[in-house]
Design an enzyme around this catalytic site. Sequence first.
Site, mmCIF file in Angstrom:
data_model
loop_
_atom_site.group_PDB
_atom_site.id
_atom_site.type_symbol
_atom_site.label_atom_id
_atom_site.label_comp_id
_atom_site.label_asym_id
_atom_site.label_seq_id
_atom_site.Cartn_x
_atom_site.Cartn_y
_atom_site.Cartn_z
ATOM 1 N N CYS A 163 0.596 -1.165 0.112
ATOM 2 C CA CYS A 163 0.088 0.060 -0.156
ATOM 3 C C CYS A 163 0.802 1.089 0.127
ATOM 4 O O CYS A 163 0.224 2.298 -0.230
ATOM 5 C CB CYS A 163 -0.723 0.165 0.966
ATOM 6 S SG CYS A 163 -1.666 -1.669 1.708
ATOM 7 N N HIS A 302 -3.083 8.233 5.350
ATOM 8 C CA HIS A 302 -3.266 7.054 4.875
ATOM 9 C C HIS A 302 -4.628 6.369 5.000
ATOM 10 O O HIS A 302 -5.453 5.893 3.951
ATOM 11 C CB HIS A 302 -2.011 5.958 5.355
ATOM 12 C CG HIS A 302 -2.329 4.721 4.860
ATOM 13 N ND1 HIS A 302 -2.081 4.464 3.455
ATOM 14 C CD2 HIS A 302 -2.346 3.380 5.242
ATOM 15 C CE1 HIS A 302 -2.055 3.150 3.093
ATOM 16 N NE2 HIS A 302 -2.220 2.384 4.176
ATOM 17 N N GLU A 313 -2.033 5.718 13.064
ATOM 18 C CA GLU A 313 -1.622 6.850 12.266
ATOM 19 C C GLU A 313 -2.020 8.197 13.159
ATOM 20 O O GLU A 313 -1.124 9.093 13.079
ATOM 21 C CB GLU A 313 -2.456 7.013 10.901
ATOM 22 C CG GLU A 313 -1.626 8.004 9.928
ATOM 23 C CD GLU A 313 -2.143 8.090 8.669
ATOM 24 O OE1 GLU A 313 -1.712 8.582 7.595
ATOM 25 O OE2 GLU A 313 -3.393 7.233 8.269
ATOM 26 N N LYS A 334 -9.510 8.221 0.990
ATOM 27 C CA LYS A 334 -10.254 6.825 0.666
ATOM 28 C C LYS A 334 -11.498 6.532 1.316
ATOM 29 O O LYS A 334 -11.997 5.488 0.671
ATOM 30 C CB LYS A 334 -9.187 5.618 1.485
ATOM 31 C CG LYS A 334 -7.622 5.563 1.091
ATOM 32 C CD LYS A 334 -7.076 4.540 1.704
ATOM 33 C CE LYS A 334 -5.430 4.319 1.488
ATOM 34 N NZ LYS A 334 -4.804 5.624 1.693
ATOM 35 N N HIS A 339 -9.610 1.805 -0.870
ATOM 36 C CA HIS A 339 -7.965 1.611 -0.815
ATOM 37 C C HIS A 339 -7.542 1.052 -2.324
ATOM 38 O O HIS A 339 -7.931 -0.286 -2.390
ATOM 39 C CB HIS A 339 -7.831 0.920 0.240
ATOM 40 C CG HIS A 339 -6.152 0.920 0.530
ATOM 41 N ND1 HIS A 339 -5.140 1.507 -0.077
ATOM 42 C CD2 HIS A 339 -5.501 0.311 1.763
ATOM 43 C CE1 HIS A 339 -4.106 1.199 0.460
ATOM 44 N NE2 HIS A 339 -4.220 0.607 1.506
ATOM 45 N N PHE A 398 1.751 -3.254 4.101
ATOM 46 C CA PHE A 398 1.819 -4.541 4.730
ATOM 47 C C PHE A 398 3.410 -4.796 4.553
ATOM 48 O O PHE A 398 4.074 -4.155 3.474
ATOM 49 C CB PHE A 398 1.135 -5.716 4.030
ATOM 50 C CG PHE A 398 -0.305 -5.544 4.273
ATOM 51 C CD1 PHE A 398 -0.964 -4.758 5.467
ATOM 52 C CD2 PHE A 398 -1.371 -6.382 3.718
ATOM 53 C CE1 PHE A 398 -2.164 -4.987 5.866
ATOM 54 C CE2 PHE A 398 -2.556 -6.703 3.946
ATOM 55 C CZ PHE A 398 -2.926 -5.948 5.016
#
Length: 413
Positions: A163, A302, A313, A334, A339, A398
């Site tokens: 990502c 994010h 975050e 998002k 996403h 990830f």
Amino acid sequence: MKRRVVITGMGAVTPIGNTVQETWDAARRGECGIAPITHYDTTDQKVKIAGEVKNLDLEAHLDKRELRKMDRYTQLACIAAKEAFEDSGLDMEKEDATRCGVIVSSGIGGLGTLEAEHTKGVEKGFDRVSPFFIPMVISNMAAGHIAISYGLKGMCSCVVTACAGGNNATGDAFRHIRDGYAEVMLCGGAEAAITPLGMGGFTSMKALCTTDDPARASIPFDKERSGFVMGEGAGVLVLEEYEHAKARGAKIYGEIVGYGTNCDAYHITAPAPEGEGGARCMHLALEDAGLQPEQIGYINAHGTSTPMNDRCETAAIKTVFGEHAKKLMVSSTKSMTGHMLGAAGAVEAILTALALRDGFIPATIHYQVPDEDCDLDVVPNEGRNTVVQYALSNSLGFGGHNASIIIKRWEEE
């Protein structure tokens, strides 16, 4: 002396628009691109909604014969690259092609092709799979096609950092120009993982939201968030050395001034406690840009809508920005697009640059239930007309991959 790097072209194909302008207009209106999945029959699967690209006429953009040799992620990348290249006004006959390159990410690559050809192999024998199977499925092929299309003979690469990939591609291209290795780079990311296997994999690891209600699915920072919503699409930016851009009279959207990238080195999917790695990453970007935390006015987070990401975050932002975190606008687009994995960072860089250019901060839509662990100004539900000089965009992937870029509002010099 480090060279300056500006954005001179942009292209996007997203769940809320098939061009940059359509996407930005929809983001300004706070439109949601999440809807029931149409790519395949979801009857036997838990997740039934996603952020699909809609009403895109592929043959209006790409040759029919070429299309058959490309996975969907490559098709989307090539369409976004075409828009970005044309938008930039570059004329390759006037350029040194060996000083022009490509870095385009994909987190998963040609997953749809992989599924279809595996099924064919099981049914008819594996020696009967398409001769284009390998060049369709590998993750670097979008970058390769783009380089071939425009004769870009410099560095051509594909960052695969899940990502974080779209942000890493943009940041790496920025450094490549700043450090003197190129004058022009096409960079960004593309993804097309709304497939039965892709969705099944993310569902089984409990990463996806399973509600059927698009208005309560991708809800970053909301206390009722329960997972992310898969999106697909592509974003491509043309980055250019400032003097080179000025010499050819290019229009400039913004200037990239800082980039940080690092790793949590903690867990394959979960972020480090309290967002420790993300905090270090944002700090690295600020250091790289030579900025104080108080100079950042907006963060495109994010903000995936998973319980863990949004909490960590938020903690990371508080660690880096201290008291200023309370004054920062921190929204997640998002909430509109879902996403887009490897494409997310690139599309969000485009939205961030336009937010700075137009003095408009896009909202986190569908926000209803405040969460005490995510108590930032998330620009809930309605965007704001606010001029900001510097904005930061985060991508966290990830594997513990983190990437942050900082963009400066462009003012004619």
